[in-house]
Design a protein around this motif. Structure first.
Motif, PDB file in Angstrom:
ATOM      1  N   GLN A 225     -13.495 -25.041  -1.523  1.00  0.00           N
ATOM      2  CA  GLN A 225     -14.053 -25.127  -0.190  1.00  0.00           C
ATOM      3  C   GLN A 225     -13.902 -26.548   0.361  1.00  0.00           C
ATOM      4  OE1 GLN A 225     -15.133 -22.556   1.492  1.00  0.00           O
ATOM      5  NE2 GLN A 225     -14.798 -21.163  -0.229  1.00  0.00           N
ATOM      6  N   LYS A 226     -13.403 -26.655   1.631  1.00  0.00           N
ATOM      7  CA  LYS A 226     -13.245 -27.955   2.287  1.00  0.00           C
ATOM      8  C   LYS A 226     -14.050 -27.968   3.572  1.00  0.00           C
ATOM      9  CE  LYS A 226      -8.609 -29.071   0.564  1.00  0.00           C
ATOM     10  NZ  LYS A 226      -7.241 -29.492   0.942  1.00  0.00           N
ATOM     11  N   GLU A 227     -14.566 -29.123   3.915  1.00  0.00           N
ATOM     12  CA  GLU A 227     -15.348 -29.270   5.136  1.00  0.00           C
ATOM     13  C   GLU A 227     -14.430 -29.490   6.335  1.00  0.00           C
ATOM     14  OE1 GLU A 227     -18.992 -31.621   5.186  1.00  0.00           O
ATOM     15  OE2 GLU A 227     -18.508 -32.178   3.095  1.00  0.00           O
ATOM     16  N   LYS A 228     -14.956 -29.165   7.510  1.00  0.00           N
ATOM     17  CA  LYS A 228     -14.248 -29.474   8.746  1.00  0.00           C
ATOM     18  C   LYS A 228     -14.510 -30.932   9.098  1.00  0.00           C
ATOM     19  CE  LYS A 228     -14.386 -24.804  10.632  1.00  0.00           C
ATOM     20  NZ  LYS A 228     -12.932 -24.604  10.449  1.00  0.00           N
ATOM     21  N   GLU A 230     -14.431 -32.511  12.010  1.00  0.00           N
ATOM     22  CA  GLU A 230     -15.179 -32.651  13.263  1.00  0.00           C
ATOM     23  C   GLU A 230     -14.824 -33.942  14.015  1.00  0.00           C
ATOM     24  OE1 GLU A 230     -19.266 -30.248  12.409  1.00  0.00           O
ATOM     25  OE2 GLU A 230     -19.124 -32.234  11.491  1.00  0.00           O
ATOM     26  N   HIS A 255     -18.047 -38.043   9.654  1.00  0.00           N
ATOM     27  CA  HIS A 255     -18.096 -38.009   8.187  1.00  0.00           C
ATOM     28  C   HIS A 255     -17.487 -39.269   7.566  1.00  0.00           C
ATOM     29  CE1 HIS A 255     -19.478 -33.877   8.304  1.00  0.00           C
ATOM     30  NE2 HIS A 255     -18.467 -33.569   9.125  1.00  0.00           N
ATOM     31  N   ALA A 303     -11.398 -33.283   0.281  1.00  0.00           N
ATOM     32  CA  ALA A 303     -12.714 -32.831   0.738  1.00  0.00           C
ATOM     33  C   ALA A 303     -12.704 -32.236   2.140  1.00  0.00           C
ATOM     34  CB  ALA A 303     -13.704 -34.001   0.695  1.00  0.00           C
ATOM     35  N   PHE A 304     -11.699 -32.589   2.960  1.00  0.00           N
ATOM     36  CA  PHE A 304     -11.721 -32.169   4.361  1.00  0.00           C
ATOM     37  C   PHE A 304     -10.406 -31.489   4.772  1.00  0.00           C
ATOM     38  CE2 PHE A 304     -14.785 -35.625   4.130  1.00  0.00           C
ATOM     39  CZ  PHE A 304     -15.862 -35.094   4.828  1.00  0.00           C
ATOM     40  N   GLU A 305     -10.579 -30.527   5.673  1.00  0.00           N
ATOM     41  CA  GLU A 305      -9.413 -29.852   6.240  1.00  0.00           C
ATOM     42  C   GLU A 305      -8.681 -30.800   7.199  1.00  0.00           C
ATOM     43  OE1 GLU A 305     -10.865 -26.494   8.277  1.00  0.00           O
ATOM     44  OE2 GLU A 305     -11.658 -25.488   6.480  1.00  0.00           O
TER      45      GLU A 305
END
Length: 736
Positions: A225-228, A230, A255, A303-305
């Protein structure tokens, strides 16, 4: 347009000068046949027709000058007649002999049509551009996802620079992987599948459907799972004046993601003409005026998309260029640095010059240029103004503009020149072509001295208030203005003109030899008249076949009145002017227009016929109808009606119709000045017909005023129909 078919016949007199023989010349091909029209192809050999003399011995004793009506199509050596094809289109090649002690002058011409070269290169069918799948900035050869994982579709990047983040996507094995409704790639079961992406690309003017494939491996491991991220720009829109630095918007990064060259980059359009952006820093270099989208791409990390964000950049201009510098917020308070003082207030559109000197080629070593509203480059000028609001130029001390095509060029707006309260400013202006060119020029309490090779001042309206002084000089025109406005208490002493023999009279304008001095430019092209039908010139700008015939530019005294359908002619010419123009100039050329303003020119075919003119002349004026090589015929009509002039010529000839003032009139002074007190037109022309003898006579003596449009008429057992002032027989053929 209604016409009157009244027959007023004048007898055409042919003059043969004592002791001189008639000379006939014409162009012929290799077989000796006369040539009136010939076609050629660019890049291919062209055998030009040769000139035939009758009698043949005249070729040794007369001088021939050649001319091409349209040098963009074909150029011709004036003396040898050698032709060089330049571009596709149509032109007339003309040969003219000078008058000698033995022979009268003569001329001949033919129509040269140049076609584009034939393209024999085989046409390759358009193909789809190369394209590859990318993710996180890296090109993919395969893509691995996990069972139960949904990931964003990879980007498609073509070799042409187009980036597709959304496209028509599907898989060939739905039990292994699928593309969801929200454009995500989802792993269903372990195994192998293929992701297909379809885009529509333009290739050589055609839209192609292009498919690209990417192998997919779905593994059994759980999804990561990766965070957006933003990310966003603040602000999302930036507007600057051309020349000002760009302040790059801040990236909102909630972030606190660390951006590196491996996971991020800046970019703009592949072939941007407006801006260039540094891929690593986002620093923007402005290239031109216009709009652009600046993008930042974060390709993602563990960690992030990934995410792409953009902002809009608008580069505008104040519409003012001074001495080669585009005026903007950064330089408006000191445009040229140490060269005197030049400032600009964009709110009031006021340019203030204090002891300033502007050399059009002295700064940046390039001419002063700026793009206009239609993206075309304007001529060189010291000051170029393209805004539509009036430009005010405040003069303090002594100022000068020099060394450019024009001193001041205002494309769309009036220019107001003045001195501040309690001071008196002056300016000297010179231009290779024109000193000041603007929609209007208004002078208040200042001194202006201007010079241009073509014109010192060229404006629509010239206004001179009390206390203002204008000194105008030009090798061509001193002042060109459609209207002149003087202050009530100004007796004209505020205007000085360096044009020989021209004076100014308060409330009336400029005079030369006691006559109002005007120049009117009426452009024209010869009308080719067939020898088997009546040709009508009705000033609609096209002949019955849709070809361009007579084109009028309404300026100063000679104008076309659309309500009455009449050409109102005020500029009188002399017979000597017309004779000289026919001998030395090409009808319709710019030199012809300059020498013979207000004249009409067309061609008549070889043989007999009549020229009919629906016209009226005022007392003291007459129309002259001059057939090339013959004496002019005078036409005077006290009321609007039809006058006829007969002709009988051995070859096609030019016909010139012009206005003549009784008692003779010298050539108009090269100054345009129009006031309310200028005299009315000297003659009115509503229509012209050229009727060769071979043309059908049609219906004679019909009073068109009594016939409404669409009327039917039975005459001598034949049915005729009248539409829009023209007469047709029952079969629909036009007879008059």
């Amino acid at each position: 347009m209604k016409k009157f078919f009244l027959s007023l016949v004048a007898i055409l007199a042919t003059i043969s000068m004592f002791g001189q023989d008639r000379l006939n010349i014409y162009f012929a091909d290799e077989t000796g046949a006369q040539v009136r029209k010939i076609e050629a192809t660019l890049g291919e050999p062209f055998n030009a027709p040769h000139l035939v003399f009758e009698p043949a011995e005249a070729e040794r004793s007369v001088r021939v000058q050649y001319a091409s009506q349209n040098p963009n199509v074909a150029e011709i050596d004036m003396m040898s007649g050698r032709i060089e094809l330049k571009g596709e289109g149509s032109t007339y090649i003309t040969a003219t002999t000078g008058q000698t002690e033995q022979y009268l002058s003569a001329s001949a011409r033919y129509n040269l049509i140049v076609e584009a070269p034939h393209d024999t290169t085989p046409v390759e069918p358009p193909t789809c551009p190369e394209a590859y799948f990318y993710q996180n900035g890296e090109r993919l050869k395969t893509l691995t996802i996990h069972k139960g994982e949904a990931v964003s579709l990879p980007m498609l990047l073509t070799a042409t620079g187009s980036v597709y983040t959304s496209y028509q996507a599907y898989t060939d094995s739905a039990n292994i992987a699928i593309v969801t409704a929200d454009n995500l790639l989802y792993g269903v079961n372990e195994g192998y599948a293929t992701l297909w992406g379809t885009i529509y690309a333009s290739a050589e003017g055609e839209m192609l459907s292009c498919d690209y494939a990417l192998p997919i491996l779905v593994s059994g491991q759980g999804p990561q799972q990766k965070e957006k991220p933003e990310l966003a720009f603040e602000p999302q829109e930036v507007t600057i004046e051309y020349g000002d630095p760009v302040v790059v918007p801040q990236i909102v990064n909630p972030h606190n993601i660390t951006f590196t060259p491996n996971n991020s980059k800046w970019y703009t359009a592949w072939d941007s003409k407006v801006a260039r952006v540094d891929e690593a820093t986002g620093e923007v270099t402005i290239l031109d005026v216009g709009d652009e989208i600046i993008s930042f791409e974060f390709t993602g990390n563990d960690a992030f998309e990934g995410q792409i964000i953009s902002y809009d950049l608008h580069v505008t201009t104040m519409g003012l260029t001074v001495g080669g510098f585009v005026v903007n917020n950064s330089n408006k308070d000191d445009i040229l640095g140490d060269n005197g003082s030049i400032t600009y207030d964009p709110i009031t559109h006021t340019l203030t010059m204090t002891n300033a000197f502007i050399d059009g080629l002295g700064y940046n070593m390039t001419p002063a240029r700026v793009k206009g509203a239609k993206d075309d480059v304007l001529p060189e000028a010291n000051i170029i103004y393209t805004d539509k609001a009036p430009l005010t130029i405040v003069l303090i001390g002594g100022n000068a503009l020099t060394t450019a095509e024009a001193g001041i060029l205002s494309q769309f707006a009036p220019v107001v020149m003045m001195s501040p309260e309690g001071a008196y400013g002056t300016i000297r202006i010179s231009g290779y072509t024109v000193g000041i060119k603007a929609e209007a020029l208004k002078l208040y309490k200042c001194g202006v001295s201007t010079y241009g090779y073509a014109a010192g001042v060229a404006v629509g309206e010239l206004a001179v208030a009390s206390g203002a002084n204008l000194f105008a000089q030009g090798s061509g025109l001193a002042i060109q203005a459609n209207s002149l406005i003087m202050a009530e208490d100004n007796n004209g002493e505020g205007i000085a003109i360096l044009t020989e023999g021209v004076t100014f009279e308060k409330g009336k304008g400029f005079f030369k030899d006691g006559k109002v001095a005007t120049v009117v430019e009426i452009g024209k092209v010869p009308v080719v008249v067939p020898d088997d039908e009546v040709t009508t010139i009705d000033f609609t700008q096209t002949d019955p076949e849709g070809n361009e015939t007579v084109v009028f530019s309404t300026s100063v005294n000679d104008t076309y009145n659309e309500e009455t359908g009449q050409l109102e002619i005020s500029t009188s010419l002399t017979d000597e002017q017309v004779e000289e123009a026919l001998e030395n100039l090409v009808p319709g050329s710019s030199a012809w227009i300059d020498m013979l303003p207000g004249s009409l020119v067309f061609d008549i075919p070889a043989g007999e016929g009549k020229v009919r003119i629906n016209c009226m002349t005022l007392p003291g004026y007459k129309l002259q109808v001059k057939i090339e090589g013959q004496a002019a015929i005078s036409v005077q009509m006290v009321a609007l009606g039809w006058a006829e002039v007969s002709y009988n010529v051995a070859q096609p000839m030019h016909v010139v119709i012009y206005l003549h003032a009784e008692g003779g009139a010298s050539a108009p002074a090269r100054i345009i000045a129009r006031t309310a007190d200028d005299p009315a037109a000297g003659a009115y022309i509503q229509a012209i017909e050229i009727a060769p003898k071979n043309a059908p006579e049609g219906i004679e003596h019909i009073d068109a005023e009594r016939l409404e449009n669409g009327s039917k008429l039975l005459l001598d057992g034949q049915l005729y129909i009248i539409r829009e002032g023209r007469i047709f027989n029952a079969n629909g053929a036009q007879v008059r």
